[in-house]
Enzyme design. Structure first.
Site, mmCIF file in Angstrom:
data_model
loop_
_atom_site.group_PDB
_atom_site.id
_atom_site.type_symbol
_atom_site.label_atom_id
_atom_site.label_comp_id
_atom_site.label_asym_id
_atom_site.label_seq_id
_atom_site.Cartn_x
_atom_site.Cartn_y
_atom_site.Cartn_z
ATOM 1 N N LYS A 113 -14.400 55.630 -19.238
ATOM 2 C CA LYS A 113 -15.338 56.689 -18.611
ATOM 3 C C LYS A 113 -14.976 57.241 -17.406
ATOM 4 O O LYS A 113 -15.188 57.945 -17.678
ATOM 5 C CB LYS A 113 -16.244 56.708 -19.748
ATOM 6 C CG LYS A 113 -16.041 56.981 -20.699
ATOM 7 C CD LYS A 113 -17.930 56.920 -21.581
ATOM 8 C CE LYS A 113 -17.661 57.495 -23.045
ATOM 9 N NZ LYS A 113 -18.372 57.225 -23.582
ATOM 10 N N ASP B 83 -21.384 62.931 -23.852
ATOM 11 C CA ASP B 83 -22.699 62.016 -24.277
ATOM 12 C C ASP B 83 -24.298 62.498 -23.987
ATOM 13 O O ASP B 83 -24.626 62.073 -25.271
ATOM 14 C CB ASP B 83 -21.820 60.896 -23.933
ATOM 15 C CG ASP B 83 -20.617 60.632 -24.100
ATOM 16 O OD1 ASP B 83 -20.273 60.572 -25.405
ATOM 17 O OD2 ASP B 83 -19.843 59.593 -23.534
ATOM 18 N N GLY C 275 -27.935 50.122 -20.313
ATOM 19 C CA GLY C 275 -26.425 49.966 -20.440
ATOM 20 C C GLY C 275 -26.504 50.742 -19.175
ATOM 21 O O GLY C 275 -27.774 52.175 -19.364
ATOM 22 N N GLN D 35 -21.759 65.488 -29.938
ATOM 23 C CA GLN D 35 -20.700 65.434 -29.162
ATOM 24 C C GLN D 35 -19.545 65.752 -29.330
ATOM 25 O O GLN D 35 -18.737 66.317 -27.841
ATOM 26 C CB GLN D 35 -20.833 64.011 -28.000
ATOM 27 C CG GLN D 35 -19.990 63.000 -28.543
ATOM 28 C CD GLN D 35 -18.782 63.001 -28.291
ATOM 29 O OE1 GLN D 35 -17.922 63.135 -27.229
ATOM 30 N NE2 GLN D 35 -18.352 62.053 -29.907
#
Length: 293
Positions: free
Chosen positions: A73, A109, A133, A265
């Site tokens: 990503k 996302d 994260g 998403q």
């Protein structure tokens, strides 16, 4: 499906590793079929090493675009021609659109995460979130939550390759939104526990709990959780992660995997590629019926 494929079929991809567990091909191909659109969506195992060649293939093969997932990503950004403002702010891309050889990166996302909570009539705006994260999904979730009105976000991460990104996320949120963000190491277990205890939602946006780490969880003690909070794991394969099992042992009322986030998403990516609205209710029924098997 076979009857729809012909010499005019337009290809869309999903590039990540590992990826064979993904529900995205089921989601998009059934949506294409439902609307009678001549597209096909295929998953490709692509690591950082293969990524440059795979992105070149989007142009060479005339693909309409691709989804991008872990571990690509952030690595994909230098390979693209343009970034949507949200993707630029997040510093990660999960959707590529090919307009006659010009590749634009988007992120869906974060909005997918927030919409999936709205779908469950759960509102975390004005409240506190603890997030584990700072990769592509974690970054998108943190920044979108802040933009949408979450009051405070405590981000936890290992001091690994994503630590610098986590620091950037905190700085961006504090400078450009009204949300207060702080960063802590996952090694600070007492702080981890106290921040979760003060939060309306705990979200794990790491890959822990997904194969080959399906037997692991960052939290192993059910006493970290309250019954009235939300526990959200962005992993959806397996359907019930180790984290979710622990949260349920604690009696947490609202425990979710990443299927709803993936659906929302994906609906936004679908619109970017086709210009059509995904039949979300139809796909929701299909995906969640499958999840119950």
């Amino acid at each position: 499906m076979v009857e729809r494929l012909d010499g005019h079929t337009i290809l869309i991809g999903l590039m990540a590793y590992p990826i064979r567990h993904s529900m995205s091909p089921t989601m998009h191909n059934n949506a294409f079929a439902k609307l009678g659109l001549n597209y096909a969506y295929l998953a490709f195992d692509v690591t950082n090493k293969e990524l440059p060649g795979a992105i070149d293939a989007i142009r060479t093969l005339g693909m309409r675009g691709s989804n991008i997932s872990m571990p690509n990503k952030q690595k994909v950004i230098p390979l693209l021609d343009k970034l949507d403002p949200a993707a630029e702010m997040v510093g990660a891309v999960n959707t590529i659109v090919n307009d006659n050889g010009v590749l634009t990166g988007y992120t869906t996302d974060g909005t997918g995460f927030m919409q999936s909570l709205d779908d469950e009539n759960l509102d975390i705006r004005g409240k506190k979130m603890t997030l584990a994260g700072a990769g592509g999904a974690g970054t998108a979730i943190a920044i979108q939550a802040a933009l949408d009105g979450v009051k405070e976000i405590s981000i936890f991460n290992l001091k690994d390759a994503h630590w610098e990104q986590a620091k950037k996320n905190v700085a961006t949120i504090n400078a450009q939104t009204k949300c207060k963000a702080t960063l802590h190491s996952l090694d600070e277990q007492d702080k981890y526990r106290s921040e979760i205890a003060a939060s309306a939602i705990y979200c794990d946006a790491t890959g822990v709990g997904m194969k080959p780490l399906q037997d692991q969880s960052l939290i192993t003690d059910p006493s970290f959780f309250r019954q009235d909070m939300i526990v959200f794991d962005t992993v959806y394969a397996p359907r019930e992660t180790k984290l979710m099992q622990i949260a349920k042992k604690a009696g947490v009322k609202h425990v979710f995997n990443g299927l709803g986030m993936m659906l929302e998403q994906g609906a936004q990516a679908f619109k970017l590629w086709t210009g059509e609205d995904m039949p979300v209710d139809y796909i929701h029924e299909l995906l969640f019926a499958d999840a119950s098997k």
